[in-house]
Enzyme design. Sequence first.
Site, short mmCIF file in Angstrom:
data_model
loop_
_atom_site.label_atom_id
_atom_site.label_comp_id
_atom_site.label_asym_id
_atom_site.label_seq_id
_atom_site.Cartn_x
_atom_site.Cartn_y
_atom_site.Cartn_z
N ASP A 133 55.44 -15.56 28.40
CA ASP A 133 56.11 -14.62 27.51
C ASP A 133 55.98 -15.05 26.05
O ASP A 133 55.97 -16.24 25.72
CB ASP A 133 57.60 -14.56 27.90
CG ASP A 133 58.38 -13.58 27.07
OD1 ASP A 133 58.10 -12.37 27.17
OD2 ASP A 133 59.27 -14.01 26.32
N GLU B 81 51.11 -12.91 27.38
CA GLU B 81 51.61 -11.75 26.65
C GLU B 81 51.42 -12.08 25.18
O GLU B 81 52.26 -12.74 24.56
CB GLU B 81 53.08 -11.48 26.96
CG GLU B 81 53.57 -10.19 26.32
CD GLU B 81 54.98 -10.27 25.77
OE1 GLU B 81 55.53 -9.22 25.42
OE2 GLU B 81 55.53 -11.38 25.66
#
Length: 735
Positions: free
Chosen positions: A404, A457
């Site tokens: 993330d 990401e």
Amino acid sequence: MRREARRAEPLDDDARARLLAGAHHDPHALLGAHEAAGGVLFRALRPFARSVAVVAKGLRAELNDEGDGLFARVLPLAEIPADYRLVVTYDDAELEIHDPYRFLPALGDLDLHLIGEGRHEELWRALGARPMTHEGVPGTRFTVWAPNARGVQVVGDFNYWDGTAHPMRSLGGTGVWEVFLPGVGEGALYKYRITRPDGSHTLRADPMARRTEVPPANASIVEASHHVWRDDAWMARRGEPPVHEAPFSVYEVHLPSWRPGLSYRRLAEQLPAYVKDLGFTHVELMPVAEHPFGGSWGYQVTGFYAPTARLGTPDDFRYLVDALHRAGIGVLMDWVPAHFPRDDWALAEFDGRPLYEHQDPLRAAHPDWGTLEFDFGRTEVRNFLVANAVYWCEEFHIDGLRVDAVASMLYLDYSREPGQWSPNEHGGRENLDAVAFLQEMNATVYRRCPGVVTIAEESTAWDGVTRATHHVGPGGFGGLGFGLKWNMGWMHDSLDYMAKEPVHRKYHHGEMTFAMVYAYSENYVLPISHDEVVHGKRSLVSKMPGDWWQQRAGHRAFLGFMWAHPGKQLLFMGQEFAQGAEWSEAHGPDWWLLDPSYSAEPDHRGVRDLVRDLNARYRATPALWQRDTVPEGFEWVVGDAAEDNVLAFVRCDAQRSPLLAVCNFSPVVRHGYRIGVPCGVPVWQEVLNTDAAGYGGGGIGNPDPLKAEPAAWHGRRSSIVPVLPPLATIWLRPA
């Protein structure tokens, strides 16, 4: 001369004060049994005890009360008894226990050396609470890294949360504190009471805890796994073929709200069957690691080594992963190494000074989320995170980590204004420590865990996210080493196009084609994730313009386009049946929409059927996944028909077997729409049509084979003339 028991020399005032204050670096030097003039000195620290006696074979001797819970006596023994015990008498009980301070350290020199170097790839085996048998005695070894602490004590339900009796010893210059507590076993609750450099105290959960209490409670729990894995067949073949050359269709799930109220084990009864029925190859779990606030969805982690206790125990989570694997479904997990929350019982200023976070407050504070960023330049912190990535893959058989917020790690000026950040040693904005950390993490995971994939990401144009770490790019950096990267540009552009009224789409046609300009710069995943269906962004179907029929048609057409486009697919739960409402972690997907008693029309069931068929045809068609990352697998047929809102392209596998995808993003039927086709295919057959009646469409399509005509079109020597349904995507293959 006959020796007799006598009073022990009292501790000097400084040592006594530091011991009682929990600020002594070596309590084992003061407590336990030690050879002394005239025999063996025994000293115990047992607050609130009325008396303490030493017992061994042929021996029972009371110790003298020295006040403040200290008991001591010199006994006339030639040597320290090999297996003595303490009998501790309280007002209401008498306990016979092993003396924790008679044991040698239960952590080896190699472990300490690797910790000091920041190279302990199995850190969870060295730090934290580990049930074990040490010197023949069962108990639990407690170890914690707290280099700035003046002292550390273990507190828990086994000592009534008073750590005075259980101070830990410092093991050299590593900053590690250790104590072995006999008789403490699995299920015990504990924390660390840390004496800060200024003498004050803080009570902390274990950063390495493998299990925690159910939030909002936050104690750590002594844990050992007893799960027997049954996924040998899956583990033996995962990663064959490599993920970028294999079908990869992902269903993103927020476990607590997928079916609210289900535990890990109840989820194991329902989730694998549902995902398998829809044909997804993988599930991606939003963060599973423990987090105090459910509304963060797991993205503000306090227990990096513990699956959230909201749904069960760590072995319960293993059971779920096992069930998914036995159903033939891979398990990806969101992993959050970019930041952590400021809760005063967790990592923030863990031992009284910045430890896991950067020393510079400007570098430590995350400007967007009110959290703290890890200090990626500190070897022990980097080790904590690299080992954590390995931990999930090895201990829980996780098949992939979606990392993330990578962009927030890579740039020193991320969300910061001038004056709020300092350049790196070369004067640039790149966070060189974070780059080194990501490279080390990826290299370590790929080396230790064959078949595992890491996914970034990353929302910028950073060069080489999915390039090997040893290949240096134009910017002078080696690749970050990820296996795949989320294509955020494709997601934003395509959703922006689909949200436009069809009459205006011709002015935005390039948004649907631009991704192919850079499609092979990285290995991409096409994500329609949870982030796109919350906080006022609306669900996928609700982004579409028009009435309800047109919205569903646009939703289906987009999915057909997405599954045919180069790149792997990811779809968030609820979007597989065109849920109209935004997702909420409070209640999850609106499953009632699939109930036939709600509607006899296939409004939502039809979209789910389409997703099932998309996945089935996708998996059966190597042209759609075998050459995702090389330009030879794609060719535009119609990329410039902006006035028509039409796109057409060919996908090819390694044997040049083609699939033709045609998208009509206008609400009108296009009869006799001539399309050039590759040579050598005399007849084409429609194999998927998002306008099929069974999906809730109008049923317009091409049921009969389409013969290629010798009419040159779109730069090709032959062409076909299909009917293009309104707001629909069709797939055609050689008949």
